[in-house]
Design a protein around this motif. Sequence first.
Motif, PDB file in Angstrom:
ATOM      1  N   TYR A 122       0.827  -1.205   0.000  1.00  0.00           N
ATOM      2  CA  TYR A 122       0.000   0.000   0.000  1.00  0.00           C
ATOM      3  C   TYR A 122       0.860   1.253   0.000  1.00  0.00           C
ATOM      4  O   TYR A 122       2.068   1.203   0.171  1.00  0.00           O
ATOM      5  N   ARG A 123       0.205   2.384  -0.122  1.00  0.00           N
ATOM      6  CA  ARG A 123       0.762   3.701   0.173  1.00  0.00           C
ATOM      7  C   ARG A 123       0.094   4.129   1.482  1.00  0.00           C
ATOM      8  O   ARG A 123      -1.023   3.689   1.778  1.00  0.00           O
ATOM      9  N   GLU A 126      -3.490   5.284   1.355  1.00  0.00           N
ATOM     10  CA  GLU A 126      -4.521   4.259   1.150  1.00  0.00           C
ATOM     11  C   GLU A 126      -4.973   3.628   2.465  1.00  0.00           C
ATOM     12  O   GLU A 126      -6.050   3.042   2.533  1.00  0.00           O
ATOM     13  N   LEU A 127      -4.143   3.717   3.485  1.00  0.00           N
ATOM     14  CA  LEU A 127      -4.454   3.080   4.772  1.00  0.00           C
ATOM     15  C   LEU A 127      -5.198   4.012   5.731  1.00  0.00           C
ATOM     16  O   LEU A 127      -5.700   3.567   6.750  1.00  0.00           O
ATOM     17  N   GLU A 128      -5.262   5.283   5.397  1.00  0.00           N
ATOM     18  CA  GLU A 128      -5.851   6.269   6.319  1.00  0.00           C
ATOM     19  C   GLU A 128      -7.348   6.084   6.453  1.00  0.00           C
ATOM     20  O   GLU A 128      -8.008   5.689   5.495  1.00  0.00           O
ATOM     21  N   THR A 134      -5.637  -0.671  12.233  1.00  0.00           N
ATOM     22  CA  THR A 134      -4.968  -0.923  10.953  1.00  0.00           C
ATOM     23  C   THR A 134      -4.000  -2.087  11.111  1.00  0.00           C
ATOM     24  O   THR A 134      -3.976  -3.010  10.296  1.00  0.00           O
ATOM     25  N   LYS A 171      -1.672  -6.520   0.341  1.00  0.00           N
ATOM     26  CA  LYS A 171      -2.799  -6.080  -0.472  1.00  0.00           C
ATOM     27  C   LYS A 171      -3.240  -7.171  -1.440  1.00  0.00           C
ATOM     28  O   LYS A 171      -4.433  -7.344  -1.678  1.00  0.00           O
TER      29      LYS A 171
END
Length: 174
Positions: A122-123, A126-128, A134, A171
């Motif tokens: 991921y970046r 993208e996880l926010e 998380t 991912k």
Amino acid sequence: DALPICSTAELGLFADADAEEQIARALQPTGRFQDLELRVRRKDGTVLVVLLSGVVVDDQRQRSLLTVMADVTPQVELRRQIEEQRTKLENILEGTDAGTWEWNVATGELRVNERWAEMIGYRVAELEPISIATWERFGHPEDLAESGRRLERHFSGQDECYDCECRMRRKDES
């Protein structure tokens, strides 16, 4: 006896040539300023960093600048040392290509760097929003249980530090 009135130039007060200009600019809007960080020279030649605050005072005879200064040299030196250490740490992390995470146990806030996010495909964006949930969402259930045990041992003082290898789901589901 009244003390003699001396100008800052006569005292050789400011260590930097543009200090009086900085003060003049700060005074422009209101005739007062607060917490201007400047370098001043003591009588013995020692240079200090001070926070200077001042206000223009008019009496019948003359216009003066009434000032108060606080020595913040130790705080400025500490700030410099912290910045130096932060830069060193950033260089180490970048040089080792390490994925890092920081967890605020009290709030549940979790911060990860881009490398950590890349490791699971991921970046960071993208996880926010990123929180301890998380970590739990991507951690292998068996490893999360072991991680929890090790955290408890660390929090209770049984272990000096937390150290645990955990599998993370990427991912692409690998």
